[in-house]
Design an enzyme around this catalytic site. Structure first.
Site: not given
Length: 572
Positions: A136, A141
């Site tokens: 990932e 974020e």
């Protein structure tokens, strides 16, 4: 996006130390600009809980819309599927998957306890190997109301591992969040400024996952393992705005010399093009749609020819410089916005250009004197030059940006040094050594090569040391065939007309040697302060300056077609 208990692999093993990548350029290979709709490269995920993150929202397509050229992912307080909130999650899985490249999105984020927006990537083999073995890459974020964003990788290293960094950001404003991903490293950027990097070369730290294809995701989660289970419902509905998502990959193709933009004012999807011919199919392969070019940037020395139809057919428009909007474009060829179906990017050979400034035709000076010269062509030269003396020539035009050769016709008994500059020293062009020529009227030519942006400047010559004479200065575009032109402090370089005055110095009369086509032009004499002290019309005869007091003057000739030429003379 996935956050579980952290087993942080030794960071030292992930720091850089790899060889630099070969010289390549990024070319756009895919984008969604969200101009009017969500493009076909996305699909929605539907369901609740966040697939292991203990999130409180139910994902559904209804929470993602496009308005005003933006994708809007909105989290709301509403009960669906047994969850108290709804939101949306989009992915390109099975539709658009990439191995390596530059991946970026321009995003504006909501703030509030419990909000967790993300732009991220998952390994395309997740269906067969699961997470985290698929790998990932979290491009961006953000959690809660923090004033920073995070960039992280997650993978399997005989157990779960992650490595991340963060940087301050005013997330409520738009920013471009990006990663540059190569076989050697992944780098994180905000608005083009790098803040984090990880070494993945040769699978170091068991990072083999990051040498395989990945797909993209966008989502706005509500609550979860990272932001916590508390949600500030006063912040709902909350919206994550996405202006665009773009993917680029490195290519060995030549660097682009022209860039085409989807929107006016150099906005929207941008694609750089090297020299070449591009049919509609070739444009579409680079992400340029039919009838979808609105503005262009064109490097100096190049031009873009736009064609109305494919295969270079139909009406055409040649663009040789930046054009901010093809609507009512300044080229006077009508509306070319969203009209091009094929195009050619071509080099343009700069026409030969050279010009000569006569040294005595200065606009201002300090310390020098004018004298007759024995150099080829006769006339006058500037002499009696001491250290710190200077000469200035106003309104000197360099017609194009690029490399120029500046030559100086000099004489010196024992050698010296000069320097040149633009705009009273604001731009320094460097020093030039003057050799000993053996006599004050024994002439040689020295030169320097400089890079100058196109424009009109005041050109200056400064005596770093004294003991030299100057007859002329010749400025040539690099590679040009020289065309000698009589220069003047008041005339733009490159004027095809020349004239001279003699005797110089004079005591009473000046004789002008000039082409017959200049007759009828307006003559004026200016003193050192620029004040007009005499005026008349050039009729091919002498000019009576006997009434002028001794000093230095400028004779200005305004030609019948309104070109201004000038020569300096000394009245004794």
């Amino acid at each position: 996006m996935k956050k579980l208990s952290t087993l942080l692999l030794g960071a030292a093993a992930l720091l850089l130390g790899t060889a630099p990548a070969p010289a390549q350029t990024y070319q756009q290979v895919w984008a969604d600009e969200f101009d009017t709709r969500i493009g076909p490269g996305w699909q929605f995920e539907t369901g609740g809980g966040g697939w292991g993150n203990n999130e409180k929202q139910y994902y559904q397509a209804a929470n993602a819309t496009v308005a005003n050229g933006e994708l809007r992912i909105t989290a709301r307080k509403e009960n669906v599927g047994g969850y108290p909130y709804t939101s949306a999650r989009l992915k390109t899985q099975g539709l658009k998957e990439f191995t390596y490249g530059k991946v970026e999105a321009r995003i504006k984020l909501p703030l509030g306890q419990g909000l967790w927006p993300a732009f991220w990537m998952l390994g395309a083999n997740i269906g067969s190997v699961g997470w985290p073995r698929c790998g990932e890459i979290d491009v961006m974020e953000h959690v809660n109301s923090e004033n920073k964003v995070y960039g992280t990788i997650h993978w399997d290293a005989n157990g779960y591992a992650q490595y991340g960094g963060n940087t301050p950001a005013a997330v409520a404003d738009y920013h471009v969040y990006a990663v540059e991903w190569t076989p050697a490293a992944i780098k994180w950027f905000v608005d083009g400024v790098q803040y984090h990097e990880v070494n993945i070369a040769n699978g170091t730290g068991s990072t083999e996952e990051f040498q395989r294809p990945f797909f993209l995701l966008l989502n706005l989660a509500v609550a979860g393992n990272w932001p916590g289970q508390t949600v500030d419902e006063s912040r709902l509905p909350a919206t994550m705005f996405v202006d665009y998502v773009r993917v680029y990959q490195l290519t060995n193709a030549p660097a682009g010399v022209a860039t085409v933009y989807r929107n006016c004012n150099y906005d929207g999807a941008a694609t750089a093009l090297p020299v070449g011919d591009y049919t509609l199919g070739q444009l579409q392969a680079r992400g340029i749609l039919n009838d979808d070019v609105s503005s262009l940037r064109v490097n100096s020395g190049h031009q873009v020819v736009l064609y109305e139809h494919d295969n270079f057919q139909g009406a055409s428009l040649t663009v040789g410089a930046d054009n901010g909007c093809l609507v009512g474009n300044p080229l006077g060829a009508g509306n070319w916005n969203d009209k091009a179906s094929s195009l050619r990017v071509q080099p343009v050979s700069a026409p030969a250009w050279s010009a000569t400034l006569q040294a005595e035709a200065f606009s201002a000076m300090q310390g020098v004197q004018v004298e007759n010269t024995a150099d080829t062509g006769g006339g006058q030269n500037v002499g009696y030059i001491d250290a710190t003396d200077w000469l200035a020539y106003n309104n000197v035009t360099f017609p194009t940006s690029g490399t120029y050769t500046i030559e100086y016709r000099v004489a010196s008994l024992s050698g010296s040094r000069l320097s040149s500059d633009l705009n009273a020293g604001a731009i320094q062009l460097g020093n030039v050594d003057i050799p000993a020529t053996g006599g004050w009227q024994t002439w040689t030519t020295v030169s320097q090569t400089v890079n100058v942006q196109a424009g009109t400047y005041n050109f200056g010559v400064y005596a770093q040391a004294g003991g030299w004479n100057l007859n002329w200065i010749r400025i040539s575009r690099a590679g040009s065939n020289r065309t000698a032109v009589a220069g003047s402090g008041a005339a733009t370089l490159g004027s095809p007309l020349a004239f001279s005055v003699h005797p110089n110095p004079t005591t009473d009369y000046l004789t002008l040697a000039a082409p017959a086509e200049l007759r009828g032009g307006h003559l004026s004499v200016l003193n050192l302060r620029g004040k007009e002290v005499w005026r008349g019309t050039y009729d091919g005869r002498t000019v009576d300056v006997s009434a002028l007091p001794p000093g230095l003057y400028t004779l200005v000739l305004l030609t019948p077609d309104q070109r201004k030429l000038s020569r300096r003379f000394s009245k004794q």
